[in-house]
Scaffold this motif. Structure first.
Motif, PDB file in Angstrom:
ATOM      1  N   LYS A   1       0.838  -1.208   0.000  1.00 31.02           N
ATOM      2  CA  LYS A   1       0.000   0.000   0.000  1.00 31.02           C
ATOM      3  C   LYS A   1       0.864   1.245   0.000  1.00 31.02           C
ATOM      4  O   LYS A   1       0.572   2.226  -0.730  1.00 31.02           O
ATOM      5  CB  LYS A   1      -0.899  -0.012   1.224  1.00 31.02           C
ATOM      6  N   GLU A   2       1.968   1.227   0.775  1.00 32.25           N
ATOM      7  CA  GLU A   2       2.866   2.391   0.831  1.00 32.25           C
ATOM      8  C   GLU A   2       3.591   2.567  -0.503  1.00 32.25           C
ATOM      9  O   GLU A   2       3.774   3.703  -0.976  1.00 32.25           O
ATOM     10  CB  GLU A   2       3.882   2.205   1.958  1.00 32.25           C
ATOM     11  N   VAL A   3       3.975   1.480  -1.129  1.00 38.27           N
ATOM     12  CA  VAL A   3       4.656   1.568  -2.422  1.00 38.27           C
ATOM     13  C   VAL A   3       3.686   2.111  -3.483  1.00 38.27           C
ATOM     14  O   VAL A   3       4.065   2.924  -4.338  1.00 38.27           O
ATOM     15  CB  VAL A   3       5.193   0.182  -2.845  1.00 38.27           C
ATOM     16  N   ALA A   4       2.441   1.656  -3.416  1.00 34.18           N
ATOM     17  CA  ALA A   4       1.447   2.121  -4.377  1.00 34.18           C
ATOM     18  C   ALA A   4       1.288   3.626  -4.301  1.00 34.18           C
ATOM     19  O   ALA A   4       1.141   4.307  -5.335  1.00 34.18           O
ATOM     20  CB  ALA A   4       0.108   1.432  -4.106  1.00 34.18           C
ATOM     21  N   ALA A   5       1.329   4.169  -3.077  1.00 31.48           N
ATOM     22  CA  ALA A   5       1.191   5.620  -2.912  1.00 31.48           C
ATOM     23  C   ALA A   5       2.387   6.350  -3.495  1.00 31.48           C
ATOM     24  O   ALA A   5       2.246   7.445  -4.056  1.00 31.48           O
ATOM     25  CB  ALA A   5       1.053   5.940  -1.417  1.00 31.48           C
ATOM     26  N   ILE A   6       3.590   5.743  -3.393  1.00 28.68           N
ATOM     27  CA  ILE A   6       4.806   6.392  -3.883  1.00 28.68           C
ATOM     28  C   ILE A   6       4.801   6.472  -5.411  1.00 28.68           C
ATOM     29  O   ILE A   6       5.143   7.510  -6.004  1.00 28.68           O
ATOM     30  CB  ILE A   6       6.063   5.629  -3.396  1.00 28.68           C
ATOM     31  N   ILE A   7       4.411   5.387  -6.074  1.00 33.61           N
ATOM     32  CA  ILE A   7       4.498   5.357  -7.549  1.00 33.61           C
ATOM     33  C   ILE A   7       3.187   5.760  -8.221  1.00 33.61           C
ATOM     34  O   ILE A   7       3.098   5.822  -9.445  1.00 33.61           O
ATOM     35  CB  ILE A   7       4.925   3.963  -8.050  1.00 33.61           C
ATOM     36  N   GLY A   8       2.150   6.055  -7.428  1.00 26.21           N
ATOM     37  CA  GLY A   8       0.877   6.513  -7.992  1.00 26.21           C
ATOM     38  C   GLY A   8       0.117   5.421  -8.698  1.00 26.21           C
ATOM     39  O   GLY A   8      -0.565   5.684  -9.704  1.00 26.21           O
ATOM     40  N   LYS A   9       0.211   4.170  -8.226  1.00 25.36           N
ATOM     41  CA  LYS A   9      -0.526   3.045  -8.797  1.00 25.36           C
ATOM     42  C   LYS A   9      -1.393   2.427  -7.705  1.00 25.36           C
ATOM     43  O   LYS A   9      -1.245   2.712  -6.525  1.00 25.36           O
ATOM     44  CB  LYS A   9       0.434   1.976  -9.331  1.00 25.36           C
ATOM     45  N   SER A  10      -2.285   1.535  -8.116  1.00 25.30           N
ATOM     46  CA  SER A  10      -3.117   0.849  -7.133  1.00 25.30           C
ATOM     47  C   SER A  10      -2.307  -0.265  -6.457  1.00 25.30           C
ATOM     48  O   SER A  10      -1.306  -0.760  -6.989  1.00 25.30           O
ATOM     49  CB  SER A  10      -4.343   0.244  -7.803  1.00 25.30           C
ATOM     50  N   GLN A  11      -2.768  -0.651  -5.258  1.00 24.27           N
ATOM     51  CA  GLN A  11      -2.097  -1.735  -4.537  1.00 24.27           C
ATOM     52  C   GLN A  11      -2.150  -3.030  -5.337  1.00 24.27           C
ATOM     53  O   GLN A  11      -1.203  -3.807  -5.335  1.00 24.27           O
ATOM     54  CB  GLN A  11      -2.742  -1.931  -3.155  1.00 24.27           C
ATOM     55  N   MET A  12      -3.256  -3.264  -6.050  1.00 25.70           N
ATOM     56  CA  MET A  12      -3.387  -4.477  -6.863  1.00 25.70           C
ATOM     57  C   MET A  12      -2.332  -4.496  -7.966  1.00 25.70           C
ATOM     58  O   MET A  12      -1.738  -5.540  -8.269  1.00 25.70           O
ATOM     59  CB  MET A  12      -4.790  -4.559  -7.458  1.00 25.70           C
ATOM     60  N   THR A  13      -2.097  -3.305  -8.575  1.00 26.32           N
ATOM     61  CA  THR A  13      -1.091  -3.213  -9.628  1.00 26.32           C
ATOM     62  C   THR A  13       0.297  -3.501  -9.086  1.00 26.32           C
ATOM     63  O   THR A  13       1.096  -4.212  -9.695  1.00 26.32           O
ATOM     64  CB  THR A  13      -1.108  -1.811 -10.268  1.00 26.32           C
ATOM     65  N   VAL A  14       0.570  -2.958  -7.877  1.00 25.71           N
ATOM     66  CA  VAL A  14       1.881  -3.199  -7.238  1.00 25.71           C
ATOM     67  C   VAL A  14       2.057  -4.679  -6.946  1.00 25.71           C
ATOM     68  O   VAL A  14       3.107  -5.266  -7.181  1.00 25.71           O
ATOM     69  CB  VAL A  14       2.005  -2.372  -5.940  1.00 25.71           C
ATOM     70  N   SER A  15       0.997  -5.324  -6.451  1.00 26.96           N
ATOM     71  CA  SER A  15       1.057  -6.746  -6.136  1.00 26.96           C
ATOM     72  C   SER A  15       1.336  -7.576  -7.382  1.00 26.96           C
ATOM     73  O   SER A  15       2.151  -8.513  -7.369  1.00 26.96           O
ATOM     74  CB  SER A  15      -0.263  -7.177  -5.494  1.00 26.96           C
TER      75      SER A  15
END
Length: 250
Positions: A222-236
């Protein structure tokens, strides 16, 4: 020395004469059985440790068999007088050749015995413990050969891990276990780390950032998603894809 059911000297001599003529193995076996008391007596004298007894007895019996096969009754010697040196020789050979924890070359075993004799001689002559250089000069060998043979001696007389050495600066006893080095996993993994670094450099910026933030900086998806401006699902999904790629390459 007489034992129950043992042949008389005349009976055994008669069998030896017959065995010499015929080579009959049944006669040989009867003679061996008759003289088994000799290995039993010698084992009591030459078995250094209790757990050596069975092995030494087998070696002594083998020596007895050799003695029976080589004995010539026409030469006038009593068999036990002839057999004992043969059996003792086999026992000593066993201790010399078979009891080394790690097999070392025969030349090192022989040099080690020469060094032990030289040390005793030089200690009396010099009135002190001889140096490696003095031993080498006495035996007319190189110092490197003396050191190699002395190190080989540790194979025959291994030290216990609980062996204590002189106290250290803190006044604590150090054992051999304390002094033995351990494998450094960081060194073992140097190659893997270098491979991983190269694989990370091959990732695109977004993929590399996800891995760095997740596994180096300990951030959540969730924290990474906020940094790169993507959804948590996309990061996963990206993280899973990148990890599968890295594992396959490694």
């Amino acid at each position: 020395m007489e034992y129950p059911n043992q042949m008389t000297k005349q009976e055994s001599k008669k069998l030896f004469i017959e065995y010499k003529k015929t080579g009959d193995k049944e006669i040989r076996d009867r003679l061996i059985e008759n003289f088994l008391y000799i290995p039993k007596l010698l084992v009591k004298k030459y078995a250094y440790r209790s757990n050596d007894v069975e092995d030494i007895y087998q070696v002594a019996c083998l020596g007895l068999m050799y003695a029976v096969e080589r004995y010539d009754p026409d030469r006038g010697f009593e068999f036990d007088t002839f057999a004992s040196p043969t059996i003792i020789g086999e026992i000593k050979k066993y201790y010399r050749d078979k009891q080394w924890i790690i097999r070392v070359p025969r030349r090192i075993q022989e040099l080690n015995r020469e060094i032990n004799r030289a040390k005793t001689t030089l200690e009396h002559k010099l009135m002190k413990t001889p140096t490696i250089s003095e031993i080498a000069d006495y035996l007319e060998v190189t110092e490197e050969a003396v050191i190699e043979a002395m190190e080989g001696n540790n194979v025959f007389y291994p030290k216990s891990l609980s062996t204590e050495f002189e106290s250290n600066a803190d006044g604590q006893e150090a054992t051999l276990l304390d002094l033995i080095g351990e494998e450094d996993e960081r060194i073992e993994n140097i190659g893997n780390v270098e491979d991983l670094r190269q694989r990370l450099e091959s990732l695109n910026p977004v993929e590399r950032m996800i891995i760095e933030e997740r596994y180096y900086n300990g951030k959540t998806q969730k924290e990474v998603a906020a940094i790169i401006g993507k959804s948590q699902m996309t990061v996963s999904r990206l993280e899973k894809k990148v990890m599968e790629k890295l594992r396959a390459n490694l």
